[in-house]
Design a protein around this motif. Structure first.
Motif, PDB file in Angstrom:
ATOM      1  N   GLY A   1      12.151  -2.469  10.642  1.00  0.00           N
ATOM      2  CA  GLY A   1      10.951  -2.097  10.085  1.00  0.00           C
ATOM      3  C   GLY A   1      10.861  -1.681   8.892  1.00  0.00           C
ATOM      4  N   LEU A   2      11.845  -0.870   8.294  1.00  0.00           N
ATOM      5  CA  LEU A   2      11.979  -0.492   7.158  1.00  0.00           C
ATOM      6  C   LEU A   2      11.984  -1.792   6.034  1.00  0.00           C
ATOM      7  CD1 LEU A   2      14.314   2.638   7.087  1.00  0.00           C
ATOM      8  CD2 LEU A   2      11.801   2.578   6.730  1.00  0.00           C
ATOM      9  N   LEU A   3      12.756  -2.691   6.316  1.00  0.00           N
ATOM     10  CA  LEU A   3      12.872  -3.872   5.639  1.00  0.00           C
ATOM     11  C   LEU A   3      11.484  -4.505   5.419  1.00  0.00           C
ATOM     12  CD1 LEU A   3      14.610  -5.672   3.837  1.00  0.00           C
ATOM     13  CD2 LEU A   3      15.336  -6.931   5.979  1.00  0.00           C
ATOM     14  N   GLY A   4      10.799  -4.717   6.581  1.00  0.00           N
ATOM     15  CA  GLY A   4       9.638  -5.498   6.575  1.00  0.00           C
ATOM     16  C   GLY A   4       8.502  -4.526   5.750  1.00  0.00           C
ATOM     17  N   ALA A   5       8.597  -3.194   5.838  1.00  0.00           N
ATOM     18  CA  ALA A   5       7.717  -2.500   5.270  1.00  0.00           C
ATOM     19  C   ALA A   5       7.922  -2.457   3.750  1.00  0.00           C
ATOM     20  CB  ALA A   5       7.920  -0.932   5.751  1.00  0.00           C
TER      21      ALA A   5
END
Length: 188
Positions: free
Chosen positions: A170-174
């Protein structure tokens, strides 16, 4: 999280100048073309994100990166040959970052043809932007090679992240989607 995702997050968080300013540049050599996708966080993030998403979510992980590269090449050839500037090109690039960020964050799976079509649609604007700045087939070849290398790096990272915690993905995509927001604010 391991070092690889942290390094990628740091790269994606940079605020370097955009790789495509709308002005024609004079990049004519293979090396110029190969370095061009690395000069702006938007192109770099998009090309890595395609590989990451493909490895994490798609059953045929090579199809989307290949479709992305082919569409990027088509967009670049069209704008190089004709000088055509895609309407709303910067908006399309911004939207592609937001979509790719969501695809990574959600690890959104889809049938192989749909994944390839999605990647191709998202890539065309990036190609059109590159085509306005690169001059000659040597620089175009360099850009395509760099794209393939970035997709490969994304695939390798995505493969490692297949079983990563949801928060890490999620952090990577965000971080990819955050570049879209930064572009809207004129920061990236």
């Amino acid at each position: 999280m391991k070092k690889s995702p942290l390094v990628l997050l740091a790269l994606l968080a940079t605020t370097a100048a955009q790789a495509h300013t709308g002005e024609h540049s004079h990049m004519a050599g293979f090396i110029d073309g190969a370095l061009h996708p690395l000069t702006g966080p938007d192109h770099l993030a998009a090309m890595l994100a395609v590989g990451i998403w493909s490895a994490m979510a798609l059953k045929s992980p090579l199809r989307a990166p290949l479709a992305f590269a082919a569409s990027l090449l088509c967009g670049a050839l069209l704008s190089m040959a004709t000088g055509w500037q895609m309407p709303a090109m910067e908006t399309a690039i911004t939207v592609s970052l937001a979509v790719l960020g969501l695809l990574v964050a959600l690890r959104l799976a889809m049938p192989p043809a749909a994944g390839a079509a999605t990647a191709a649609i998202l890539a065309f604007s990036h190609g059109a932007a590159h085509g306005l700045e690169l001059h000659g087939y040597a620089s175009l070849a360099g850009m395509v090679v760099a794209t393939a290398v970035l997709h490969g790096a994304g695939l390798a990272l995505g493969w490692k992240l297949r079983h990563a915690p949801v928060l890490a993905r999620g952090l990577l995509g965000a971080s990819v989607a955050a570049l879209a927001v930064a572009r809207l604010g004129g920061v990236a």
